[in-house]
Design an enzyme around this catalytic site. Structure first.
Site, PDB file in Angstrom:
ATOM      1  N   CYS A  35       0.866  -1.177   0.000  1.00  0.00           N
ATOM      2  CA  CYS A  35       0.000   0.000   0.000  1.00  0.00           C
ATOM      3  C   CYS A  35       0.903   1.227   0.000  1.00  0.00           C
ATOM      4  O   CYS A  35       2.028   1.178  -0.495  1.00  0.00           O
ATOM      5  CB  CYS A  35      -0.945  -0.018   1.196  1.00  0.00           C
ATOM      6  N   HIS A 553      28.050  -8.505  19.114  1.00  0.00           N
ATOM      7  CA  HIS A 553      27.412  -9.300  18.056  1.00  0.00           C
ATOM      8  C   HIS A 553      28.483 -10.095  17.328  1.00  0.00           C
ATOM      9  O   HIS A 553      29.316  -9.522  16.616  1.00  0.00           O
ATOM     10  CB  HIS A 553      26.677  -8.363  17.095  1.00  0.00           C
TER      11      HIS A 553
END
Length: 638
Positions: A35, A553
Site C-alpha cells: 500500500c 554481536h
C-alpha cells in the site's frame, strides 16, 4: 562510475535481499502486495520470519502481523522495495496460492490484497475529482465543457470499471487466472449487457433474469471471483492438460458470467446494500458515538490493517448515497496524527533528531494524507501518544459526526481534498479541533523527561570534547562517571563503517567499533550485568555498573545458525566481572559455513553514545586492551 540512481537501486536490492531472508526466504512467501507505506506479505509460516531482524533494518520502521498479513512498514520508498523484492523472489501472477481457511483474518487479507494495488489509481483519480470541484466552484471551468468531461473521465474510470480491476486483483489474491477474473467483471459492463438494464421479461435459458447496473459495485465481483476460484481448480482437474490453455478459460466464462448475472450479482448487491444500511443505521442511532469510535479508533485499526474492511462500504455509500459519513468522521483521525507530528516538531530544539523527523512526517500527512510513518515512527515509539491520538481523534470525529460531515469522492485525507467534504463548517471545526488537540496534548504531555534525548540538539563529540570525570562530591551535584570498556574479543579492531552490514555501518543500531577475532572467546568488557542473551546465542547484551548498555554481536547474519557453533557461559540477569568468559564459539566452523566473523561491539543507549570516546581503532587488541571510554551524567554522589 556508478550513478546516484544506480547506487540507490543497489541499496534497495541489498536491503530487499535481507527483507526476503528475514521473512523466511522466498520459499516462505505466498504473495506480496503493498500500500502507501507497507509491504504486505502472505507467508506460509510466520514463525519463520525474524521480526527483530526486520525491525533492525535501516529501511524498516516497524513490523505488524495482523489481518492474515505480515506487514513490513517501509514508508514512502515502499514501491522501490516492492519492485526489487518482486524480482529477487520471482513473484508474479503465477505465484502458487496455498489453501486458506475462511476466517476473519482471511477476509481482511483478501480485501486488503484486492484494494492495495488499486490505491494509487484510486487516490490519483480522487484528487482529480477534488481539483475539478475547485475549478467548477471557482467558475474557472464549466461542468459541461469538453475539457471538464475529458478530465472527469480520467477521474471516474477507475471507479466505473472497478468490477474489472477488482476481478484482476481478487483473482490474483484468491486463485485462478487473473485476466479471466477481469473478464468476468468486464462482462457486467459490456454494452449489450448494460443495454438490458431496466427491461422486463428477460431470461437466460428460460430462467428469469434481472439485469442491474454493476458499475462501481464491489460485492458482486467479490462473490463471483470467490466462486470462480473453485470452478478454475475443478476444471483443471477434469480437463486434459493439453486443452487447458483455451478450455479452462472458455468453460469458466460460460459458467461464471451467466451465474453472476443470474445469482451472484444480485446476491452481492443485496449484501453490499445490507452492510451499508447497517452501518448507516448505527450512525443514525448516535452520530456522536459513531464519531468518537471512528475518529478515536481508526489509528489503531490502521496499525492492524483492519481499516480495509470499511473500503467496500465506503465505495458502496459513494455509489448509492453520493457521500460517505464513515470517512467523513474518520478524517479526524488523520489530522489528529498530523497534530502529533506538529506538536513534536514545536517541542524539539533546533538541530535535533526529532526536529528533522517530525517536520517531514507532518508535511507528508498534510499534503499526501499518508500517516503510517507518524503511527510507526512516533506514536508506537512514545507510548504516551496512544491515548493522545485516541482523544484528539475522538474529539474531531464527534464534531464531524454531529455536524453530518460526509466525504463525497474517494480521496486520501489531505489539504487538497477539502472540496469533497460537506458541510465545510463541520469539516473545518472537526479536523481543526483534532489537529489542535493533538498538537497541544503532544507538546505538553507527549514525552517523558527521560525520553527527551532526540528532542535536544545533536552534538557529536570528538576526542577533544570528551569531558573528564567531575570531582565535586556534594550531594546535589551532577557528576560525570567514566566507564572503561575493555575489548571483549582479541583481534583486529576496524571502524564500524567498514562492516558489511547497513544496520551496523550506518550506526542505526548504535555507535562503536568492530573486531575481527583471532580467538574463540567473548569476555566481559566491564563489571555489570547480562541484560540480553539471544536464542541463537550469537549476540549478548550487557549493562555496566554505571548504566551504559553494550551489545556484542559475533559475526554477520550468524543468527541464521540458530545457535550452532555457539555456547553461552552466563545467563540472563547474571552479575559479571571484567574479564569473565561470557560465551565461546567456533570461528573456523562459522567461517566455513559462509559467515563473516566481523563482530560489532556497540553502545546501544543514546546517552552513552553521546559521551563516548574510542581509544583503539584499526589496531590489534586483547581482553586487557581499553576499547573506548564512556561518560555518563548521574545525580548525587559517586
Amino acid at each position: 562510475m556508478v550513478s546516484m540512481k544506480g547506487k540507490k537501486r543497489m541499496r534497495y536490492e541489498e536491503e530487499s535481499k535481507k527483507i526476503i531472508e528475514f521473512v523466511g526466504g522466498k520459499s516462505n512467501i505466498n504473495s506480496l502486495v503493498h500500500c502507501a507505506t507497507r509491504l504486505r506479505f502472505s507467508l506460509k509460516d510466520t514463525k519463520k520470519a525474524d521480526k527483530a531482524a526486520l525491525e533492525n533494518l535501516p529501511s524498516v520502521m516497524s513490523v505488524v502481523n495482523s489481518g492474515g498479513q505480515y506487514q513490513v512498514v517501509i514508508g514512502n520508498k515502499v514501491p522501490d522495495y516492492y519492485a526489487a523484492i518482486q524480482t529477487l523472489a520471482d513473484l508474479n501472477e503465477d505465484t502458487p496460492k496455498t489453501e486458506r481457511k475462511l476466517s476473519f483474518n482471511y477476509v481482511f487479507e483478501v480485501i486488503s490484497g484486492a484494494f492495495s494495488p488499486l490505491i494509487p489509481a484510486m487516490a490519483g483519480s480522487g484528487m482529480i475529482k477534488a481539483i475539478l470541484t475547485i475549478l467548477v466552484e471557482m467558475k474557472v471551468l464549466a461542468d459541461t465543457s469538453s475539457t471538464y468531461l475529458v478530465l472527469s473521465a480520467a477521474s471516474n474510470a477507475i471507479f466505473y470499471f472497478l468490477p474489472i480491476f477488482l476481478g484482476i486483483t481478487l483473482t490474483k489474491k484468491i486463485g485462478g487466472n487473473m485476466y479471466v477474473g477481469g473478464v468476468i467483471g468486464a462482462a457486467l459492463l459490456e454494452p449489450s449487457f448494460t443495454g438490458m438494464i431496466g427491461q422486463d421479461k428477460l431470461d437466460f435459458l428460460g430462467i428469469q433474469l434481472n439485469v442491474v447496473d454493476y458499475a462501481t459495485t464491489i460485492f458482486p465481483i467479490f462473490v463471483a471471483v470467490f466462486i470462480y476460484s473453485f470452478v478454475d481448480k475443478l476444471l483443471r482437474k477434469i480437463i486434459f492438460r493439453d486443452l487447458q490453455l483455451f478450455a479452462v478459460p472458455m468453460f469458466s466464462l460460460m459458467i461464471m458470467v451467466p451465474l453472476t448475472a443470474l445469482l451472484f450479482g444480485p446476491f452481492g448487491t443485496v449484501i453490499g446494500n445490507g452492510l451499508s444500511q447497517g452501518v448507516m443505521w448505527l450512525i443514525g442511532k448516535s452520530a456522536l458515538l459513531s464519531g468518537i469510535v471512528l475518529g478515536g479508533g481508526m489509528p489503531f485499526m490502521v496499525m492492524f490493517g483492519l481499516h480495509w474492511g470499511f473500503s467496500p462500504i465506503t465505495l458502496e455509500n459513494l455509489t448509492v448515497m453520493g457521500g460517505d459519513p464513515i470517512e467523513g468522521m474518520a478524517v479526524a483521525a488523520v489530522f489528529a496524527q498530523i497534530g502529533i507530528a506538529i506538536g513534536f516538531y514545536l517541542k524539539s530544539k533546533k538541530h535535533s533528531k526529532m526536529k528533522a523527523l517530525a517536520g517531514p512526517l507532518a508535511l507528508t500527512g498534510l499534503f499526501a494524507g499518508v500517516t503510517e510513518p507518524i503511527v510507526y515512527g512516533l506514536i508506537l515509539r512514545y507510548k504516551r501518544l496512544l491515548p493522545i491520538v485516541a482523544i484528539s481523534g475522538a474529539i474531531g470525529g464527534a464534531i464531524c459526526g454531529v455536524t453530518g460531515v460526509t466525504m463525497n469522492a474517494y480521496v486520501f485525507h489531505n489539504i487538497f481534498s477539502i472540496p469533497v467534504y460537506t458541510p465545510k463548517i463541520g469539516y473545518f471545526i472537526g479536523v481543526g479541533s483534532a489537529l489542535i488537540a493533538g498538537a497541544v496534548l503532544t507538546y505538553f504531555f507527549g514525552v517523558k523527561e527521560d525520553e527527551m534525548v532526540d528532542f535536544l540538539p545533536d552534538t557529536d563529540r570528538g576526542e577533544d570534547d570528551f569531558q573528564e570525570p567531575v570531582v565535586d562530591r556534594s550531594p546535589s551535584s551532577e557528576q560525570l562517571v567514566e566507564t572503561v570498556v575493555y575489548a571483549p574479543l582479541a583481534g583486529k579492531v576496524i571502524p564500524l563503517k567498514e562492516v558489511e552490514d547497513d544496520v551496523f555501518s550506518s550506526e542505526i543500531a548504535g555507535k562503536g567499533v568492530a573486531i575481527i577475532p583471532d580467538s574463540d572467546e567473548v569476555v566481559a568488557p566491564f563489571d555489570g550485568t547480562v541484560v540480553a542473551i539471544f536464542p541463537s546465542k550469537h549476540a549478548i547484551g550487557l549493562k555496566s555498573s554505571n548504566g551504559g548498555e553494550l551489545l556484542i554481536h559475533i559475526g554477520i547474519n550468524t543468527v541464521n545458525l540458530n545457535g550452532e557453533f555457539f555456547e553461552t557461559k552466563v545467563a540472563m540477569g547474571d552479575t559479571i566481572r571484567q574479564g569473565q568468559t561470557l560465551l565461546t564459539f567456533d570461528r573456523e566452523k562459522i567461517a566455513a559455513a559462509g559467515y563473516a566473523m566481523t563482530s560489532p561491539v556497540i553502545l546501544t543507549d543514546a546517552q552513552s553514545m553521546k559521551d563516548m570516546m574510542i581509544i583503539n581503532e584499526e589496531e590489534q587488541v586483547t581482553s586487557k586492551s581499553k576499547l573506548f571510554l564512556v561518560g555518563e551524567k548521574l545525580e548525587g554522589t559517586i
